[in-house]
Design a protein around this motif. Structure first.
Motif, PDB file in Angstrom:
ATOM      1  N   GLY A 131       0.795  -1.212   0.000  1.00  0.00           N
ATOM      2  CA  GLY A 131       0.000   0.000   0.000  1.00  0.00           C
ATOM      3  C   GLY A 131       0.833   1.269   0.000  1.00  0.00           C
ATOM      4  O   GLY A 131       2.040   1.261   0.218  1.00  0.00           O
ATOM      5  N   ARG A 132       0.172   2.383  -0.262  1.00  0.00           N
ATOM      6  CA  ARG A 132       0.858   3.668  -0.399  1.00  0.00           C
ATOM      7  C   ARG A 132       1.492   4.132   0.903  1.00  0.00           C
ATOM      8  O   ARG A 132       2.536   4.767   0.903  1.00  0.00           O
ATOM      9  N   PHE A 133       0.853   3.842   2.025  1.00  0.00           N
ATOM     10  CA  PHE A 133       1.363   4.309   3.310  1.00  0.00           C
ATOM     11  C   PHE A 133       2.769   3.772   3.554  1.00  0.00           C
ATOM     12  O   PHE A 133       3.706   4.532   3.803  1.00  0.00           O
ATOM     13  N   TRP A 134       2.929   2.452   3.466  1.00  0.00           N
ATOM     14  CA  TRP A 134       4.247   1.854   3.712  1.00  0.00           C
ATOM     15  C   TRP A 134       5.193   2.140   2.567  1.00  0.00           C
ATOM     16  O   TRP A 134       6.396   2.347   2.770  1.00  0.00           O
ATOM     17  N   GLY A 135       4.672   2.163   1.359  1.00  0.00           N
ATOM     18  CA  GLY A 135       5.528   2.441   0.204  1.00  0.00           C
ATOM     19  C   GLY A 135       6.132   3.829   0.251  1.00  0.00           C
ATOM     20  O   GLY A 135       7.316   4.018  -0.064  1.00  0.00           O
ATOM     21  N   ALA A 136       5.339   4.813   0.663  1.00  0.00           N
ATOM     22  CA  ALA A 136       5.839   6.183   0.737  1.00  0.00           C
ATOM     23  C   ALA A 136       7.003   6.289   1.718  1.00  0.00           C
ATOM     24  O   ALA A 136       8.007   6.957   1.447  1.00  0.00           O
ATOM     25  N   PHE A 137       6.895   5.623   2.851  1.00  0.00           N
ATOM     26  CA  PHE A 137       7.970   5.674   3.831  1.00  0.00           C
ATOM     27  C   PHE A 137       9.264   5.096   3.267  1.00  0.00           C
ATOM     28  O   PHE A 137      10.350   5.650   3.444  1.00  0.00           O
ATOM     29  N   SER A 138       9.163   3.957   2.585  1.00  0.00           N
ATOM     30  CA  SER A 138      10.370   3.310   2.069  1.00  0.00           C
ATOM     31  C   SER A 138      11.055   4.177   1.024  1.00  0.00           C
ATOM     32  O   SER A 138      12.289   4.283   0.997  1.00  0.00           O
ATOM     33  N   VAL A 139      10.282   4.804   0.165  1.00  0.00           N
ATOM     34  CA  VAL A 139      10.857   5.624  -0.896  1.00  0.00           C
ATOM     35  C   VAL A 139      11.419   6.934  -0.340  1.00  0.00           C
ATOM     36  O   VAL A 139      12.470   7.407  -0.779  1.00  0.00           O
ATOM     37  N   ILE A 140      10.724   7.535   0.638  1.00  0.00           N
ATOM     38  CA  ILE A 140      11.241   8.760   1.263  1.00  0.00           C
ATOM     39  C   ILE A 140      12.595   8.485   1.905  1.00  0.00           C
ATOM     40  O   ILE A 140      13.542   9.273   1.779  1.00  0.00           O
ATOM     41  N   ASP A 141      12.698   7.365   2.622  1.00  0.00           N
ATOM     42  CA  ASP A 141      13.980   6.975   3.209  1.00  0.00           C
ATOM     43  C   ASP A 141      15.065   6.919   2.137  1.00  0.00           C
ATOM     44  O   ASP A 141      16.175   7.439   2.314  1.00  0.00           O
ATOM     45  N   LEU A 142      14.729   6.258   1.032  1.00  0.00           N
ATOM     46  CA  LEU A 142      15.709   6.071  -0.039  1.00  0.00           C
ATOM     47  C   LEU A 142      16.145   7.402  -0.634  1.00  0.00           C
ATOM     48  O   LEU A 142      17.341   7.642  -0.830  1.00  0.00           O
ATOM     49  N   PHE A 143      15.193   8.285  -0.929  1.00  0.00           N
ATOM     50  CA  PHE A 143      15.526   9.550  -1.581  1.00  0.00           C
ATOM     51  C   PHE A 143      16.408  10.430  -0.692  1.00  0.00           C
ATOM     52  O   PHE A 143      17.362  11.040  -1.163  1.00  0.00           O
ATOM     53  N   ILE A 144      16.085  10.499   0.604  1.00  0.00           N
ATOM     54  CA  ILE A 144      16.905  11.305   1.509  1.00  0.00           C
ATOM     55  C   ILE A 144      18.324  10.776   1.571  1.00  0.00           C
ATOM     56  O   ILE A 144      19.305  11.522   1.435  1.00  0.00           O
ATOM     57  N   LEU A 145      18.443   9.482   1.771  1.00  0.00           N
ATOM     58  CA  LEU A 145      19.764   8.880   1.917  1.00  0.00           C
ATOM     59  C   LEU A 145      20.550   8.925   0.613  1.00  0.00           C
ATOM     60  O   LEU A 145      21.756   9.199   0.605  1.00  0.00           O
ATOM     61  N   ASN A 146      19.872   8.681  -0.514  1.00  0.00           N
ATOM     62  CA  ASN A 146      20.562   8.717  -1.802  1.00  0.00           C
ATOM     63  C   ASN A 146      21.078  10.116  -2.129  1.00  0.00           C
ATOM     64  O   ASN A 146      22.181  10.270  -2.666  1.00  0.00           O
ATOM     65  N   ALA A 147      20.267  11.133  -1.835  1.00  0.00           N
ATOM     66  CA  ALA A 147      20.700  12.506  -2.115  1.00  0.00           C
ATOM     67  C   ALA A 147      21.968  12.837  -1.339  1.00  0.00           C
ATOM     68  O   ALA A 147      22.929  13.403  -1.885  1.00  0.00           O
ATOM     69  N   LEU A 148      22.001  12.472  -0.063  1.00  0.00           N
ATOM     70  CA  LEU A 148      23.185  12.737   0.750  1.00  0.00           C
ATOM     71  C   LEU A 148      24.366  11.883   0.308  1.00  0.00           C
ATOM     72  O   LEU A 148      25.514  12.340   0.292  1.00  0.00           O
ATOM     73  N   THR A 149      24.092  10.623  -0.053  1.00  0.00           N
ATOM     74  CA  THR A 149      25.167   9.744  -0.510  1.00  0.00           C
ATOM     75  C   THR A 149      25.805  10.288  -1.780  1.00  0.00           C
ATOM     76  O   THR A 149      27.034  10.263  -1.946  1.00  0.00           O
ATOM     77  N   LEU A 150      24.977  10.798  -2.681  1.00  0.00           N
ATOM     78  CA  LEU A 150      25.498  11.348  -3.927  1.00  0.00           C
ATOM     79  C   LEU A 150      26.376  12.570  -3.667  1.00  0.00           C
ATOM     80  O   LEU A 150      27.376  12.795  -4.357  1.00  0.00           O
ATOM     81  N   VAL A 151      26.021  13.352  -2.657  1.00  0.00           N
ATOM     82  CA  VAL A 151      26.862  14.491  -2.286  1.00  0.00           C
ATOM     83  C   VAL A 151      28.245  13.995  -1.869  1.00  0.00           C
ATOM     84  O   VAL A 151      29.271  14.583  -2.244  1.00  0.00           O
ATOM     85  N   THR A 152      28.296  12.907  -1.094  1.00  0.00           N
ATOM     86  CA  THR A 152      29.603  12.392  -0.666  1.00  0.00           C
ATOM     87  C   THR A 152      30.417  11.872  -1.849  1.00  0.00           C
ATOM     88  O   THR A 152      31.648  11.913  -1.820  1.00  0.00           O
ATOM     89  N   GLU A 153      29.729  11.381  -2.894  1.00  0.00           N
ATOM     90  CA  GLU A 153      30.471  10.935  -4.079  1.00  0.00           C
ATOM     91  C   GLU A 153      31.179  12.127  -4.737  1.00  0.00           C
ATOM     92  O   GLU A 153      32.340  12.025  -5.146  1.00  0.00           O
TER      93      GLU A 153
END
Length: 559
Positions: A131-153
């Protein structure tokens, strides 16, 4: 267009239409001939040739997803973490890498199974089944972490090019253009050749290690003797560094990237054994690279006294030991690793966004056919590059620390969703997890939750003591054992109940089994206990993430 090419296109369209009607595959670009960097496998090639030569050609065509995701994990953040481990404690933490091998294999093997069997990206599966509720949380986690990870690259890129004497702004802009252009050719095969060429560049760490020759005896002892060095006064720092090694080696973006990349490469269940071999090759390369970086950090520390600040310190120490060429080679290896990491993290984000927005997201398509996909890919790279160009060295240092902290905090989230999907027989059918895999993964998740709690505590309370860390780990172990015992007792009582029938998974003919269309599956139904457990975990992760972000913001302003 020749007659042969026209016939090939007609054949692929017919087979694609037939497959899409009987499976969950959503994008026509994800069905067709496998066009790998080192060979092509036709869609209707069912492996009639079983000789050694035919198997080798098949393996060469399949190689890519496992190797790229693993080498991409030895990125700028990993260079910093492994370099610090070598600088501060020599080779005495090498044993942690061996403990991570089964974790890496089990997690990524489950992901490649999901990709090959379902043909649906990780984010889309979570949305459809939970469902959207759990899916939104998983994707938000990913986007935040990926954005910061890309900065470190990009921070890694500036460290490497700065050491080599190249100006910052042109270097960052050129790297960003190369990363964007490599993916926008409209050819999956061309992109994979570029990515695997960069993976080959990661092997530069081997001759660097030979030139620096860290002690073979010390390296062997570090692998075979699990100790926490430094004495009681340094126990807290050592334990946090070990958690950092786990966080940089087992990253959430890996799960989203590999599943989508397997799908985009059009790999199906009948090539599972070749993809597992590809994964094993990738794990061997990542462990060898991590060990080499730790060893090089130890050599550098012996010739450049002082506290460790970033991966550039390793290059400086190597230069002091063996001359400028040795330091330059390490800087080139760091640059290569940062670019590979940027490729993988950016694609992970773009694939996940494509899943969420239900837009075309395939490297087989050109820019005009997948505008949204490439816009996300280029946009996140532009954002990361801009942040690195305008941020001060202090802010960049805080962001590097922040990525490690958030990665540790969010470690359990992606693994929980992964386990739920891989035990879902409606999704994987005969490819669903067996009991041993489920038990092992559950134990890994319990460990990740404990490490996440420790890391969250250390960020919020920098003076956390070794005793407090041990108390957190002990409490988590007690809770995990209680839950495991409860599950075991429940299973035993069910077996002894009258009319009990063992739930055996039929694994016959599984090479031809594919997940049915998503519309037939619907959403999974959670028990009340599972819903409560997920809600508690989600609440903890949300609160911990907010607290860590607040802490990092205050650090940026010098408080």
């Amino acid at each position: 267009m020749t007659t042969a090419m026209l016939n090939t296109d007609v054949r692929e369209l017919r087979q694609t239409s037939q497959l899409n009607q009987n499976s969950a595959v959503l994008d026509d670009a994800h069905v067709g001939d496998i066009k790998g960097a080192f060979g092509t496998i036709a869609l209707d090639d069912h492996g009639a040739g079983r000789g050694l030569s035919a198997k080798l050609k098949t393996l060469l065509a399949i190689v890519g997803p496992g190797l790229i995701v693993m080498v991409g994990d030895n990125d700028a953040g990993a260079f910093a973490t492994y370099g610090q481990a070598g600088h501060d404690y020599g080779t005495r933490l090498l044993w942690t890498l061996l403990l991570l091998v089964p974790v890496l294999y089990v997690n990524q093997e489950m992901v490649l199974r999901l990709g090959a069997v379902t043909g649906v990206g990780h984010a889309r599966l979570i949305f459809e089944r939970f469902g959207r509720f759990w899916g939104a949380f998983s994707v938000i986690d990913l986007f935040i972490l990926n954005a910061l990870t890309l900065v470190t690259e990009f921070i890694g890129i500036t460290l490497a090019t700065g050491y080599l004497g190249l100006p910052k702004v042109p270097s960052v802009l050129m790297a960003a253009l190369v990363i964007v252009a490599a993916a926008m050719t409209g050819s999956f095969q061309r992109f994979e050749r570029i990515a695997l060429a960069l993976c080959a560049g990661s092997l530069l760490l081997v001759p660097i290690s030979i030139m620096a020759h860290p002690g073979a005896g010390a390296m062997a002892h570090g692998f075979t003797t699990p100790v926490l060095p430094g004495g009681s006064g340094h126990l807290t720092a050592v334990m946090l560094l070990v958690i950092g090694i786990v966080g940089t080696t087992v990253a959430p973006w890996q799960l989203f990237f590999q599943q989508s990349y397997v799908i985009d490469k059009r790999i199906t269940p009948r090539f599972m054994k070749y993809e597992k071999a590809d994964l094993c090759l990738g794990i061997a390369v990542v462990v060898a690279g991590a060990a080499a970086t730790i060893g090089l950090g130890a050599v550098a520390a012996a010739h450049l006294p002082g506290p460790f600040t970033n991966a550039r310190d390793v290059a400086r120490g190597l230069s002091a030991y063996g001359g400028r060429v040795l330091g330059d080679l390490f800087a080139v290896a760091l640059l290569d690793a940062s670019i590979i990491g940027a490729f993988a993290v950016s694609l992970s984000t773009a694939y996940a966004m494509g899943d969420c927005l239900k837009i075309n997201h395939s490297l087989h398509r050109g820019v005009k056919q997948a505008k949204g996909f490439y816009a996300v890919y280029a946009g996140i790279i532009a954002l990361a590059a801009t942040i690195v160009l305008v941020a001060s060295d202090h802010v960049q240092g805080v962001l590097t620390v922040g990525v490690q902290a958030l990665a540790g905090v969010l470690l359990p989230s992606a693994s929980v969703y992964l386990l739920l999907l891989c035990t879902d027989k409606a999704v994987l059918g005969p490819w669903a997890n067996g009991r041993r895999t489920t038990a092992f993964t559950s134990a890994v998740i319990a460990v990740l939750v404990a490490l996440s709690l420790v890391l969250t505590g250390s960020v919020l309370k920098p003076d956390i003591t070794a005793g407090q860390i041990e108390a957190i780990l002990g409490a988590c172990a007690a809770v995990a054992l209680a839950i495991g015992a409860g599950a075991g007792i429940k299973a035993l009582m069910a077996r002894r109940a009258p009319g009990y029938v063992a739930d055996v998974v039929d694994r016959s003919r599984r090479d031809d089994w594919r997940t049915p269309p998503l519309g037939r599956l619907g959403q999974a139904q959670f028990s009340r206990t599972r819903r409560v457990a997920l809600a508690v975990l989600r609440a903890y992760l949300a609160v911990a993430t907010i607290l860590v972000v607040v802490k990092l913001v205050t650090m940026m302003f010098g408080h």
